[in-house]
Design a protein around this motif. Sequence first.
Motif, short mmCIF file in Angstrom:
data_model
loop_
_atom_site.label_atom_id
_atom_site.label_comp_id
_atom_site.label_asym_id
_atom_site.label_seq_id
_atom_site.Cartn_x
_atom_site.Cartn_y
_atom_site.Cartn_z
N LEU A 53 0.83 -1.20 0.00
CA LEU A 53 0.00 0.00 0.00
C LEU A 53 0.87 1.26 0.00
O LEU A 53 0.54 2.25 -0.64
CB LEU A 53 -0.94 0.01 1.21
CG LEU A 53 -2.06 -1.02 1.18
CD1 LEU A 53 -2.78 -1.06 2.53
CD2 LEU A 53 -3.05 -0.74 0.06
N TYR A 94 -13.41 -2.55 -6.07
CA TYR A 94 -12.46 -2.49 -4.96
C TYR A 94 -11.35 -1.51 -5.28
O TYR A 94 -10.88 -1.43 -6.42
CB TYR A 94 -11.87 -3.87 -4.68
CG TYR A 94 -12.86 -4.80 -4.05
CD1 TYR A 94 -13.10 -4.76 -2.68
CD2 TYR A 94 -13.57 -5.71 -4.81
CE1 TYR A 94 -14.04 -5.60 -2.09
CE2 TYR A 94 -14.51 -6.56 -4.23
CZ TYR A 94 -14.74 -6.49 -2.87
OH TYR A 94 -15.65 -7.31 -2.29
N ASP A 95 -10.91 -0.81 -4.26
CA ASP A 95 -9.73 0.04 -4.41
C ASP A 95 -8.49 -0.83 -4.53
O ASP A 95 -7.62 -0.57 -5.36
CB ASP A 95 -9.58 0.98 -3.20
CG ASP A 95 -10.74 1.94 -3.08
OD1 ASP A 95 -11.02 2.64 -4.07
OD2 ASP A 95 -11.40 1.96 -2.02
N VAL A 96 -8.41 -1.87 -3.69
CA VAL A 96 -7.24 -2.75 -3.67
C VAL A 96 -7.68 -4.20 -3.53
O VAL A 96 -8.54 -4.51 -2.70
CB VAL A 96 -6.30 -2.40 -2.48
CG1 VAL A 96 -5.12 -3.35 -2.42
CG2 VAL A 96 -5.83 -0.96 -2.56
N THR A 153 3.20 -4.59 -7.18
CA THR A 153 2.03 -3.72 -7.15
C THR A 153 1.71 -3.23 -8.55
O THR A 153 2.60 -2.93 -9.33
CB THR A 153 2.25 -2.53 -6.21
OG1 THR A 153 3.39 -1.80 -6.65
CG2 THR A 153 2.47 -2.99 -4.78
N LEU A 179 -10.19 2.65 2.28
CA LEU A 179 -10.09 1.83 1.08
C LEU A 179 -10.99 0.61 1.18
O LEU A 179 -11.11 0.01 2.25
CB LEU A 179 -8.65 1.36 0.87
CG LEU A 179 -7.60 2.42 0.56
CD1 LEU A 179 -6.21 1.81 0.66
CD2 LEU A 179 -7.83 3.01 -0.81
N ASN A 180 -11.60 0.24 0.08
CA ASN A 180 -12.35 -1.00 -0.02
C ASN A 180 -11.37 -2.07 -0.48
O ASN A 180 -10.91 -2.05 -1.62
CB ASN A 180 -13.51 -0.82 -1.00
CG ASN A 180 -14.54 -1.92 -0.90
OD1 ASN A 180 -14.54 -2.70 0.04
ND2 ASN A 180 -15.40 -1.99 -1.89
N ILE A 181 -11.02 -3.01 0.42
CA ILE A 181 -9.94 -3.98 0.18
C ILE A 181 -10.48 -5.40 0.18
O ILE A 181 -11.26 -5.77 1.06
CB ILE A 181 -8.84 -3.84 1.26
CG1 ILE A 181 -8.24 -2.43 1.24
CG2 ILE A 181 -7.76 -4.89 1.08
CD1 ILE A 181 -7.25 -2.15 2.36
N LEU A 239 -13.15 -4.22 4.66
CA LEU A 239 -12.36 -5.40 4.31
C LEU A 239 -13.24 -6.57 3.89
O LEU A 239 -14.31 -6.78 4.47
CB LEU A 239 -11.50 -5.83 5.51
CG LEU A 239 -10.57 -4.76 6.08
CD1 LEU A 239 -9.96 -5.24 7.39
CD2 LEU A 239 -9.50 -4.39 5.08
N GLU A 296 -9.15 -9.51 -0.11
CA GLU A 296 -8.08 -10.50 -0.17
C GLU A 296 -8.60 -11.75 -0.85
O GLU A 296 -9.62 -12.32 -0.46
CB GLU A 296 -7.56 -10.87 1.23
CG GLU A 296 -6.44 -11.89 1.17
CD GLU A 296 -5.84 -12.25 2.50
OE1 GLU A 296 -4.80 -12.93 2.51
OE2 GLU A 296 -6.41 -11.87 3.55
N LEU A 306 -4.82 -5.84 8.94
CA LEU A 306 -5.32 -4.59 8.37
C LEU A 306 -6.34 -3.93 9.29
O LEU A 306 -6.31 -2.71 9.50
CB LEU A 306 -5.91 -4.82 6.99
CG LEU A 306 -4.90 -5.14 5.88
CD1 LEU A 306 -5.63 -5.56 4.61
CD2 LEU A 306 -3.97 -3.97 5.62
N PHE A 325 -7.83 -0.14 9.03
CA PHE A 325 -8.56 -0.28 7.77
C PHE A 325 -9.90 -0.93 8.12
O PHE A 325 -9.96 -1.86 8.91
CB PHE A 325 -7.77 -1.13 6.77
CG PHE A 325 -6.55 -0.43 6.25
CD1 PHE A 325 -6.63 0.38 5.13
CD2 PHE A 325 -5.34 -0.57 6.88
CE1 PHE A 325 -5.52 1.05 4.66
CE2 PHE A 325 -4.20 0.10 6.42
CZ PHE A 325 -4.29 0.91 5.29
#
Length: 189
Positions: free
Chosen positions: A18, A97-99, A181, A29-31, A53, A33, A45, A50
């Motif tokens: 990040l 999602y952002d990430v 990344t 952030l909208n994350i 999630l 996994e 996180l 954060f």
Amino acid sequence: MYANKKNDQQGKNILYGLDKLTLQNNKNLNILELGCNVGRNLNFLLNNNFKNLSGIEINMNAIELCKKVYPTLFNLDTVNIYNDRLYNFLPKHKTIYDVVFTMAVMMHIDDDEREIIYDYLEKYVKYVIFIEPRNELKKKIWNGRLFNIFDYNIHMKKRGFTQISRNQALGILKENYDIITFKNTNTIS
């Protein structure tokens, strides 16, 4: 399953990714996994403030263990953990999602399923962090499957992603893993 709390610091690799994307200070952030196992990274996180999630995990036993080891993840409206295969879940899941990140997951996924993942990332994800084994050549991993870390560059670039960085992982992953990344150059609405 990875419920060993002494390795909870592996999440530092996600924060490092990040940081390379200059997103570490954006706690909204909208994350997501991919392959969250027992939730160790999501919990890390969450403990670093954060809030938005999500995780997808194929193994229901890992999710049940997550409920015992990291119960806070299941007591918040801002954390979602789904039990499904990625190739089933992603085509139906239209959330932006952002990430999205993975940690030692892509190497276990068949080529056909990886294509579905890459297609999803192209349409719905702004940034991607892969924390995966450093293989300089195609190598056989368990079950005779071939995995090549350079496949990311090929598949991500052809879908409009730009590689931002590739760095050595931190902690016990340091010797064998990279943090790669990517930024999506497509317009995500």
